[in-house]
Design a protein around this motif. Sequence first.
Motif, PDB file in Angstrom:
ATOM      1  N   THR A 572      51.615   1.224 -52.066  1.00 52.75           N
ATOM      2  CA  THR A 572      51.977  -0.129 -52.476  1.00 52.75           C
ATOM      3  C   THR A 572      50.815  -1.065 -52.805  1.00 52.75           C
ATOM      4  O   THR A 572      51.060  -2.204 -53.173  1.00 52.75           O
ATOM      5  CB  THR A 572      52.836  -0.782 -51.375  1.00 52.75           C
ATOM      6  N   SER A 573      49.561  -0.614 -52.702  1.00 56.39           N
ATOM      7  CA  SER A 573      48.440  -1.521 -52.992  1.00 56.39           C
ATOM      8  C   SER A 573      47.303  -0.827 -53.742  1.00 56.39           C
ATOM      9  O   SER A 573      46.171  -0.784 -53.261  1.00 56.39           O
ATOM     10  CB  SER A 573      47.895  -2.129 -51.688  1.00 56.39           C
ATOM     11  N   PRO A 574      47.561  -0.285 -54.909  1.00 58.66           N
ATOM     12  CA  PRO A 574      46.496   0.441 -55.628  1.00 58.66           C
ATOM     13  C   PRO A 574      45.398  -0.463 -56.159  1.00 58.66           C
ATOM     14  O   PRO A 574      44.332   0.034 -56.537  1.00 58.66           O
ATOM     15  CB  PRO A 574      47.254   1.120 -56.773  1.00 58.66           C
ATOM     16  N   ILE A 575      45.623  -1.783 -56.209  1.00 58.12           N
ATOM     17  CA  ILE A 575      44.566  -2.695 -56.637  1.00 58.12           C
ATOM     18  C   ILE A 575      43.445  -2.737 -55.604  1.00 58.12           C
ATOM     19  O   ILE A 575      42.274  -2.856 -55.945  1.00 58.12           O
ATOM     20  CB  ILE A 575      45.127  -4.121 -56.867  1.00 58.12           C
ATOM     21  N   ARG A 576      43.802  -2.565 -54.319  1.00 62.42           N
ATOM     22  CA  ARG A 576      42.803  -2.764 -53.262  1.00 62.42           C
ATOM     23  C   ARG A 576      42.568  -1.535 -52.385  1.00 62.42           C
ATOM     24  O   ARG A 576      41.728  -1.591 -51.497  1.00 62.42           O
ATOM     25  CB  ARG A 576      43.195  -3.951 -52.379  1.00 62.42           C
ATOM     26  N   ARG A 577      43.293  -0.415 -52.625  1.00 59.10           N
ATOM     27  CA  ARG A 577      43.080   0.793 -51.815  1.00 59.10           C
ATOM     28  C   ARG A 577      43.077   2.012 -52.726  1.00 59.10           C
ATOM     29  O   ARG A 577      44.035   2.241 -53.475  1.00 59.10           O
ATOM     30  CB  ARG A 577      44.174   0.942 -50.749  1.00 59.10           C
ATOM     31  N   TYR A 578      42.031   2.812 -52.631  1.00 54.18           N
ATOM     32  CA  TYR A 578      41.931   3.999 -53.488  1.00 54.18           C
ATOM     33  C   TYR A 578      42.979   5.041 -53.128  1.00 54.18           C
ATOM     34  O   TYR A 578      43.461   5.771 -53.993  1.00 54.18           O
ATOM     35  CB  TYR A 578      40.528   4.604 -53.373  1.00 54.18           C
ATOM     36  N   ALA A 579      43.363   5.110 -51.850  1.00 58.71           N
ATOM     37  CA  ALA A 579      44.388   6.077 -51.440  1.00 58.71           C
ATOM     38  C   ALA A 579      45.675   5.873 -52.232  1.00 58.71           C
ATOM     39  O   ALA A 579      46.328   6.841 -52.644  1.00 58.71           O
ATOM     40  CB  ALA A 579      44.663   5.940 -49.946  1.00 58.71           C
ATOM     41  N   ASP A 580      46.060   4.622 -52.447  1.00 59.52           N
ATOM     42  CA  ASP A 580      47.286   4.306 -53.183  1.00 59.52           C
ATOM     43  C   ASP A 580      47.174   4.745 -54.641  1.00 59.52           C
ATOM     44  O   ASP A 580      48.149   5.220 -55.237  1.00 59.52           O
ATOM     45  CB  ASP A 580      47.576   2.811 -53.116  1.00 59.52           C
ATOM     46  N   LEU A 581      45.984   4.597 -55.216  1.00 61.84           N
ATOM     47  CA  LEU A 581      45.777   5.026 -56.599  1.00 61.84           C
ATOM     48  C   LEU A 581      45.954   6.542 -56.712  1.00 61.84           C
ATOM     49  O   LEU A 581      46.563   7.038 -57.676  1.00 61.84           O
ATOM     50  CB  LEU A 581      44.381   4.605 -57.066  1.00 61.84           C
ATOM     51  N   VAL A 582      45.462   7.291 -55.734  1.00 64.75           N
ATOM     52  CA  VAL A 582      45.647   8.743 -55.732  1.00 64.75           C
ATOM     53  C   VAL A 582      47.134   9.085 -55.654  1.00 64.75           C
ATOM     54  O   VAL A 582      47.619   9.987 -56.365  1.00 64.75           O
ATOM     55  CB  VAL A 582      44.885   9.382 -54.550  1.00 64.75           C
ATOM     56  N   VAL A 583      47.879   8.388 -54.818  1.00 68.54           N
ATOM     57  CA  VAL A 583      49.321   8.638 -54.685  1.00 68.54           C
ATOM     58  C   VAL A 583      50.036   8.312 -55.991  1.00 68.54           C
ATOM     59  O   VAL A 583      50.955   9.031 -56.412  1.00 68.54           O
ATOM     60  CB  VAL A 583      49.894   7.851 -53.492  1.00 68.54           C
ATOM     61  N   HIS A 584      49.649   7.231 -56.669  1.00 70.65           N
ATOM     62  CA  HIS A 584      50.239   6.906 -57.972  1.00 70.65           C
ATOM     63  C   HIS A 584      50.013   8.049 -58.960  1.00 70.65           C
ATOM     64  O   HIS A 584      50.934   8.456 -59.677  1.00 70.65           O
ATOM     65  CB  HIS A 584      49.625   5.618 -58.519  1.00 70.65           C
ATOM     66  N   ARG A 585      48.784   8.545 -59.019  1.00 67.56           N
ATOM     67  CA  ARG A 585      48.490   9.642 -59.944  1.00 67.56           C
ATOM     68  C   ARG A 585      49.295  10.895 -59.593  1.00 67.56           C
ATOM     69  O   ARG A 585      49.756  11.616 -60.490  1.00 67.56           O
ATOM     70  CB  ARG A 585      46.993   9.952 -59.905  1.00 67.56           C
ATOM     71  N   ALA A 586      49.462  11.128 -58.302  1.00 63.42           N
ATOM     72  CA  ALA A 586      50.250  12.290 -57.880  1.00 63.42           C
ATOM     73  C   ALA A 586      51.708  12.141 -58.304  1.00 63.42           C
ATOM     74  O   ALA A 586      52.351  13.110 -58.737  1.00 63.42           O
ATOM     75  CB  ALA A 586      50.146  12.469 -56.368  1.00 63.42           C
ATOM     76  N   LEU A 587      52.265  10.934 -58.180  1.00 62.29           N
ATOM     77  CA  LEU A 587      53.649  10.691 -58.610  1.00 62.29           C
ATOM     78  C   LEU A 587      53.801  10.857 -60.115  1.00 62.29           C
ATOM     79  O   LEU A 587      54.806  11.398 -60.603  1.00 62.29           O
ATOM     80  CB  LEU A 587      54.086   9.288 -58.183  1.00 62.29           C
ATOM     81  N   ILE A 588      52.803  10.387 -60.869  1.00 64.42           N
ATOM     82  CA  ILE A 588      52.854  10.540 -62.325  1.00 64.42           C
ATOM     83  C   ILE A 588      52.866  12.026 -62.691  1.00 64.42           C
ATOM     84  O   ILE A 588      53.608  12.459 -63.583  1.00 64.42           O
ATOM     85  CB  ILE A 588      51.655   9.810 -62.980  1.00 64.42           C
ATOM     86  N   ARG A 589      52.079  12.808 -61.981  1.00 65.11           N
ATOM     87  CA  ARG A 589      52.052  14.257 -62.216  1.00 65.11           C
ATOM     88  C   ARG A 589      53.354  14.919 -61.782  1.00 65.11           C
ATOM     89  O   ARG A 589      53.929  15.727 -62.529  1.00 65.11           O
ATOM     90  CB  ARG A 589      50.859  14.864 -61.468  1.00 65.11           C
ATOM     91  N   ALA A 590      53.841  14.556 -60.598  1.00 66.22           N
ATOM     92  CA  ALA A 590      55.030  15.215 -60.047  1.00 66.22           C
ATOM     93  C   ALA A 590      56.281  14.895 -60.863  1.00 66.22           C
ATOM     94  O   ALA A 590      57.130  15.772 -61.074  1.00 66.22           O
ATOM     95  CB  ALA A 590      55.224  14.800 -58.589  1.00 66.22           C
ATOM     96  N   ARG A 591      56.403  13.643 -61.327  1.00 68.89           N
ATOM     97  CA  ARG A 591      57.613  13.218 -62.040  1.00 68.89           C
ATOM     98  C   ARG A 591      57.437  13.278 -63.553  1.00 68.89           C
ATOM     99  O   ARG A 591      58.315  12.831 -64.292  1.00 68.89           O
ATOM    100  CB  ARG A 591      58.004  11.788 -61.625  1.00 68.89           C
ATOM    101  N   LYS A 592      56.262  13.789 -63.997  1.00 67.52           N
ATOM    102  CA  LYS A 592      55.989  13.916 -65.443  1.00 67.52           C
ATOM    103  C   LYS A 592      56.175  12.572 -66.155  1.00 67.52           C
ATOM    104  O   LYS A 592      56.896  12.447 -67.147  1.00 67.52           O
ATOM    105  CB  LYS A 592      56.884  14.993 -66.063  1.00 67.52           C
ATOM    106  N   LEU A 593      55.438  11.572 -65.644  1.00 65.87           N
ATOM    107  CA  LEU A 593      55.561  10.209 -66.158  1.00 65.87           C
ATOM    108  C   LEU A 593      54.426   9.828 -67.099  1.00 65.87           C
ATOM    109  O   LEU A 593      54.293   8.657 -67.474  1.00 65.87           O
ATOM    110  CB  LEU A 593      55.609   9.224 -64.985  1.00 65.87           C
ATOM    111  N   GLY A 594      53.585  10.782 -67.467  1.00 71.23           N
ATOM    112  CA  GLY A 594      52.482  10.482 -68.382  1.00 71.23           C
ATOM    113  C   GLY A 594      51.393  11.523 -68.248  1.00 71.23           C
ATOM    114  O   GLY A 594      51.463  12.455 -67.447  1.00 71.23           O
ATOM    115  N   ARG A 595      50.343  11.347 -69.063  1.00 75.25           N
ATOM    116  CA  ARG A 595      49.232  12.295 -69.074  1.00 75.25           C
ATOM    117  C   ARG A 595      48.061  11.852 -68.193  1.00 75.25           C
ATOM    118  O   ARG A 595      47.027  12.512 -68.170  1.00 75.25           O
ATOM    119  CB  ARG A 595      48.732  12.489 -70.515  1.00 75.25           C
ATOM    120  N   ASP A 596      48.188  10.722 -67.533  1.00 69.28           N
ATOM    121  CA  ASP A 596      47.091  10.178 -66.744  1.00 69.28           C
ATOM    122  C   ASP A 596      47.325  10.367 -65.240  1.00 69.28           C
ATOM    123  O   ASP A 596      46.868   9.576 -64.425  1.00 69.28           O
ATOM    124  CB  ASP A 596      46.882   8.694 -67.060  1.00 69.28           C
ATOM    125  N   GLY A 597      48.036  11.432 -64.904  1.00 68.12           N
ATOM    126  CA  GLY A 597      48.295  11.702 -63.497  1.00 68.12           C
ATOM    127  C   GLY A 597      47.178  12.492 -62.850  1.00 68.12           C
ATOM    128  O   GLY A 597      46.104  12.709 -63.432  1.00 68.12           O
TER     129      GLY A 597
END
Length: 769
Positions: A572-597
Amino acid sequence: MTSKKPGPALPSKDELVAFVEQHGGNAGTREIARAYGLKNADRAALKTMLRELAHEGRIEKYRKKMRRTGALPEVVLADITGRDADGELIATPTDWDEEEHGPPPQIRVHVPRRARPAEIPGVGDRALLRTEEIEAEDGLRHRGRPIKVIDRARHRVLGVFRALPDGGGRLVPVDKKSLGRELTIRADDTGDAREGDLVAVEVKRFGRFGQPNAKVKERLGSLASERAVSLIAIHAHGIPHAFPREVLEEAETARPATLEGREDWREVPFVTIDPVDAKDHDDAVFARADTSPDNRGGFVIDVAIADVAAYVRPGSALDRAALERGNSVYFPDRVVPMLPERISNDLCSLRPLEDRPALVARMVIDADGVKRSHTFHRVLMRSVARLHYGQAQAAVDGHPDAVTAPLMGLVLEPLWAAYAALKRARQERSPLDLELPERKILLKPDYTVERVIVPQRLDAHRLIEEFMILANVAAAETLERARTPLIYRVHDEPTLDKLSALRDFLATIDIALPKSGALRPAQFNRILARVKGRDVEALVNEVVLRSQAQAEYAAENYGHFGLNLRRYAHFTSPIRRYADLVVHRALIRARKLGRDGLSESTDTAALAEIAAKISAAERRAMAAERETVDRLIAHHLADRIGATFSGRVAGATRAGLFVKLDETGADGFVPAATLGRDYYRYDEKRHAMVGEATGESWRLGDSVTVKLVEAAPVAGALRFEIVSDGRIEPRGRTRGPRREPKGTDKRRTGPRRETPRPAAKRSTRRSRG
């Protein structure tokens, strides 16, 4: 008549220890039972044997598994401390609890012949190591191979330059542990430093027995300028605070995301609810009643999180800078952001009435707040309003303003109704519920302390927290089902040693902590409920807090004990925590939501390295934030030497007492040598200093009145003397005569210390989720 076939025999204790050693920290009760063919009826006896081995110090529990005492995880952050007789590097774990595990183990560092320069550490460096256990060689049982050097040694000391009439100067250290150890700086070694400058010096010694001197290597800024106090912590902890030019250029060239590849959610009336002084807004919420006939009384909750992954691509300059920082660092006078303002305060800030890219967790809950299903969506959204906590709470309490009045029926009332359901689920889950008041420093225009307040905890705060926790759980569950690697937010259960110490303490106030059975946060909550409103309430909350493990990031899941959740990730806080950014990228990969996962080549081992690094960055930030608050308050109190204050004992050690002031939350030290007229012994079970003859004692949580004796603003240290009487322990002894005024007592235990001691303090700053 057939005889009953005997079951498999339980292994001996020696066999269990051998099994645990052989499996290198991956042996739990389930694995042991399976290996020896034990049935459910034998597992209770097995658990008893494992507890006994832990109490004997032969094995220990770590991340829900058993390992030999003193064993290390596969990937560890370590400090290179020296070399052995053969010239090989020796390291010790950076994050090692000596109270819990004893002296830190030493690791012999093996550097491969073809290692790149970036992978070769030196003495004083901090490095990420991949470790393994070896047969003991010269007492060392661990070998490590460098993965990456995290921080090169800075052979320097930080301090404040004080000019002397001869053109030279002296250095006043900023480290509490170095108080009283000022260094002389010769006139030709000042490096043009001026009075009050924060400087980095190189320590040098003239002659074999000469007094150590210092040479100024770098001027870091003037403490006469505004916002100077946080500058000390930034440099003392090596926190990156200036973005390289390539990072800023990359941020400036980024363009706003469009609807391409996204769902259009701009008609959903999201709102952001944040602190009144928030500058970036990375989450927005919306809720509505579920119209499905099979979910009467249920709700659909949408949590929209800024889509930072759309702008910060893996391997880019922005990504490298964000990983190096790990998280944003929050000081009372400034923020050191993880990402440049162009990203954090502009493109990714969910401003009202502006199109913004987001990842949305849509969650369906029933009338009791239990999540029934969830989905993730990559969208373009548009917040309808930016609210602060007090404003949203006032509206729901019947005092809407011009902004909130139009939102009541469509937005705010459904949000609070959904929160009421989630609150029922929280009560059923029973997470750890500590009462820890959180203080906030209010500054004057010149960045000095105006006052310290304890902000009121509102339902608006709790609503956002519960929504974020729900979204974090949904993220972890989605990634586990998709078998996509991720970084978990984990919190281990208390160790057996800490539970034993807590049990001994609770026994002193006639509260029993069960010795067997599964440990749950609800057990702690029942204890906290028993002391609610009693004079020991603050004391018990503090001791229960100290019994808990520290939350961290990990690529393997062992649950979140405090929240009582089996799987949990920060989303819930990818602006201020790198862990959240990694989780966002993982979700993009898992749900096929783009090429930047997340890259397909990113595996659990790679994420373990990232998790170790950002966990260290988080601890670094917490220490820097805490020290800055200490310095600000010490400066605030420096002109009140001799004044008396009310406070509570916040810690007891053999060296003396730590006292936290009620008014400001400031921590200071009371040396044991200045306590009363008795000889005081440290009672570990009671967390107290107890007089041998009189029975007079000061215990953790006791109310005391103290006099401020000394303040060292640069180091953030305070020294107190207690001027109130201690409690008399029921020992059947008569009370001795009242103490004489401080400074005249000839029967004190040891010399008085003339320098403040470091203050022990735990950060209780809350973070969403």
